[in-house]
Motif scaffolding. Structure first.
Motif, PDB file in Angstrom:
ATOM      1  N   ILE A 122       3.480  -3.957  -0.413  1.00 41.57           N
ATOM      2  CA  ILE A 122       2.657  -2.746  -0.334  1.00 41.57           C
ATOM      3  C   ILE A 122       1.308  -3.042   0.312  1.00 41.57           C
ATOM      4  O   ILE A 122       0.807  -2.278   1.134  1.00 41.57           O
ATOM      5  N   ASP A 123       0.776  -4.234  -0.087  1.00 42.58           N
ATOM      6  CA  ASP A 123      -0.510  -4.627   0.497  1.00 42.58           C
ATOM      7  C   ASP A 123      -0.475  -4.638   2.010  1.00 42.58           C
ATOM      8  O   ASP A 123      -1.366  -4.120   2.682  1.00 42.58           O
ATOM      9  N   GLU A 124       0.610  -5.247   2.535  1.00 43.27           N
ATOM     10  CA  GLU A 124       0.713  -5.341   3.991  1.00 43.27           C
ATOM     11  C   GLU A 124       0.835  -3.968   4.628  1.00 43.27           C
ATOM     12  O   GLU A 124       0.273  -3.703   5.691  1.00 43.27           O
ATOM     13  N   LYS A 125       1.615  -3.106   3.911  1.00 41.00           N
ATOM     14  CA  LYS A 125       1.786  -1.739   4.435  1.00 41.00           C
ATOM     15  C   LYS A 125       0.443  -1.027   4.553  1.00 41.00           C
ATOM     16  O   LYS A 125       0.135  -0.401   5.569  1.00 41.00           O
ATOM     17  N   ILE A 126      -0.338  -1.158   3.475  1.00 43.87           N
ATOM     18  CA  ILE A 126      -1.662  -0.509   3.504  1.00 43.87           C
ATOM     19  C   ILE A 126      -2.498  -1.079   4.632  1.00 43.87           C
ATOM     20  O   ILE A 126      -3.159  -0.366   5.395  1.00 43.87           O
ATOM     21  N   LYS A 127      -2.426  -2.417   4.752  1.00 48.84           N
ATOM     22  CA  LYS A 127      -3.212  -3.084   5.775  1.00 48.84           C
ATOM     23  C   LYS A 127      -2.813  -2.571   7.161  1.00 48.84           C
ATOM     24  O   LYS A 127      -3.668  -2.281   8.006  1.00 48.84           O
TER      25      LYS A 127
END
Lengths: 310, 322
Positions: free
Chosen positions: A3-8
């Motif tokens: 999810i972190d990467e997606k947000i990033k």
């Protein structure tokens, strides 16, 4: 993908969104290129002028330099026409005109530049404040400004100098204040235009603070027209300072700038000496050059600029 | 409505003059620089300084001095010269010093206006009739060069041509006060020529911009599209709409004459009001500087007011500000 990467990824793609059309490159006309050359030349001379000049600015050239075979034994050194010894001739005391122009570049351009910076610092700060601030603040600043604008600049200068005399800091401060009034008008009108635009409205609805709106929405949109205006204002300030020096009320001896060089050599004019002409040509090359560049830039940005600057 | 709008502008004009008088008074009176010390020089004793300050009325508080000064100014009493500059000595009535100088300056300004307005308007019109043509580009470039060089360079170039190379005209304009006819004209020619060059450049640029602006408006485009002849477009459609802006241009430029007059009178040693004021500044003769500054600023404010009224009268939309 976490999810972190997606947000990033989302954030970066948001940052990469084009929020303005791609910048067009300014194409300079021949006039503009000549302008750039002269402005660059004088900027370099501000820094290295005294080191490349053939003589010291205060040196009175020796008679022996001007002796020509078969001529006078002790020739006059003042108001000498151009020669191999002095490329642009000598002034009323027999000093080398070229060297004095190269030394004077620092004084004239330096003082004018500092005064323009001061005018901008004051004018833009107050102008943007009037544009974004309350109606009452705008009213107060604008009326006050109008009163100052209704005095011709040269009259204002004469009155101030009559009262407090003329030193370099006074000259810079006074000129900066006088021209801050017209910068204020331009900055306020530019700021008001942006203030009523949809994207500022959107930013307000988004809940952005006043500081964010000023620095992120208004300033980027007024910086280009203001830069062009800076050029024109700089020209007027050079002319203003030179005029004061020419009247004997600007830069005081023993310091000298281009305007006072014209004044002290004016006596040679009826005899056809070019010594008063050369420093004024130095001023003219610089001011015309800046105007040519400004012309190209304002043609590039739509040319509507001139309407505001009267 | 028209009457109201004009009246409002006149009231604003008076208010501006009032504020200008405060600024001029503050600028010269509250700052350091003691005339008593200048008059008495280094030999002054504290007692004689105090006595002279008392005599010159410098002991009153500032607001009393301002009201006294304004009252005297309005009743035509410009006060006494404090430092004795130029022709005057200490204690000369300033109105006596100013009167002949004012006549000279008005004479110069009148000649300049008389020549430059018709000349510049026709050149401006010519440039705007054929935009982008060779003649337009020549006029535009020349006027841009003239307005971006110092005024004294224009003066010097003209002296170089007409006084030094050709020897037709004198390079200074000394006048003893009793010249008549041809002598007077000869003395006036060089200063007039210089000012005409400077002022015309401004008027030409503004006239051209004004007319081009009007010619690109939608109703002119419409007239062209429906096939109205060019002459009829200019005379019937655009002329009336140009009169307001053109009067505006003329008034603005006459106001800008003030800056040029200061330089030109100095270059040619022309005994006008601006030269008197410069002498006053050099000797720190504050009452004289105040009086001259008030005359110049008053003229300036009135001319700007005329310019504004011309636009109000000619453009009905300005009569009903939103």
């Amino acid at each position: 993908m976490s999810i972190d990467e997606k947000i990033k990824e989302k954030i970066t793609s948001f940052e990469e969104l084009p929020d303005a059309p791609p910048r067009r490159k300014i194409r300079f006309s021949i006039g503009g290129k000549i302008g750039i050359f002269f402005v660059f030349f004088w900027i370099v001379m501000v820094f290295i002028g005294p080191y490349v000049s053939p003589y010291n600015e205060a040196d009175i050239l020796d008679e022996s330099l001007f002796i020509v075979p078969g001529g006078e034994e002790y020739p006059d050194t003042d108001y000498q026409p151009p020669s191999k010894v002095a490329f642009l001739g000598t002034d009323y005391l027999g000093r080398d005109t070229l060297s004095r122009i190269l030394y004077g570049a620092r004084t004239t351009i330096g003082i004018s530049f500092l005064a323009t910076l001061l005018a901008y610092l004051l004018g833009v700060t107050l102008g943007i404040a009037a544009a974004v601030g309350s109606e009452w603040l705008d009213m107060f600043l604008s009326r006050f400004n109008d009163a100052f604008l209704s005095i011709p600049t040269i009259m204002m200068g004469l009155v101030v100098i009559a009262a407090v005399g003329s030193t370099i800091p006074i000259l810079i401060g006074m000129t900066g204040l006088i021209y801050a009034t017209s910068v204020f008008r331009v900055a306020r009108s530019l700021g008001q235009d942006v203030m009523v635009s949809d994207f500022v409205e959107a930013a307000k609805v988004r809940g952005e603070g006043l500081w964010w709106i000023i620095t992120r929405e208004i300033l980027p949109n007024v910086v280009m027209p203001l830069a062009t205006d800076f050029g024109l204002r700089f020209v007027w300030i050079i002319l203003f300072i030179s005029s004061l020096s020419f009247l004997g009320l600007g830069v005081q001896p023993p310091m000298s700038d281009w305007g006072s060089m014209v004044k002290e050599n004016l006596g040679g004019l009826p005899y056809g000496s070019i010594s008063p002409l050369m420093p004024s040509l130095a001023i003219a090359t610089l001011t015309i050059a800046i105007n040519l560049i400004v012309d190209d830039i304002s043609a590039h940005s739509g040319g509507k600029l001139s309407n505001r600057m009267i | 409505m028209l009457f109201q709008a004009v009246l409002k502008r006149i009231l604003i004009g008076f208010a501006t003059l009032f504020v200008v008088s405060i600024i001029i008074f503050l600028g010269t009176s509250l700052l350091p620089g003691d005339v008593a010390e200048i008059i008495l020089g280094q030999m002054a004793t504290p007692e004689s300084l105090a006595a002279l300050r008392e005599k010159l009325g410098m002991n009153h508080p500032p607001h009393t001095r301002y009201l006294l000064w304004l009252g005297n100014l309005l009743s035509g009493d410009l006060g006494m010269s404090k430092a004795g500059s130029g022709a005057g000595t200490i204690g000369t009535e300033i109105s006596v010093m100013i009167a002949p100088r004012l006549v000279n300056t008005l004479r110069l300004a009148g000649m300049v206006a008389l020549i430059s307005i018709p000349l510049a308007m026709s050149l401006g019109l010519l440039a705007s009739m054929y935009p982008g043509s060779r003649i337009d580009r020549t006029i535009t470039f020349t006027t841009l060069s003239i307005i971006s060089i110092p005024d004294f360079l224009v003066a010097m170039i003209l002296v170089m041509i007409f006084a030094v190379q050709l020897g037709w005209l004198p390079s200074i304009a000394y006048m003893s006060g009793n010249e008549t006819g041809w002598q007077l004209i000869r003395a006036l020619l060089m200063p007039t020529l210089t000012l005409v060059t400077i002022v015309s450049a401004q008027i030409i640029r503004m006239t051209r911009a004004t007319i081009l602006n009007i010619m690109s408006s939608p109703y002119i485009e419409m007239a062209i599209l429906k096939g109205v002849p060019r002459k009829r477009i200019i005379l019937r459609h655009s002329l009336l709409n140009t009169i307001g802006p053109i009067v505006n241009v003329i008034a603005l430029n006459l106001a800008w004459l003030i800056g040029g007059v200061v330089i030109v009178e100095t270059v040619f040693a022309y005994p006008g009001l601006a030269k008197l004021m410069i002498d006053g500044v050099q000797t720190r003769d504050l009452p004289l500087v105040q009086a001259c500054a008030m005359i110049f600023c008053g003229t300036y404010v009135v001319l700007i007011m005329i310019a504004d009224m011309a636009s109000i009268i000619s453009n009905p939309r300005l009569r009903h500000p939103k």
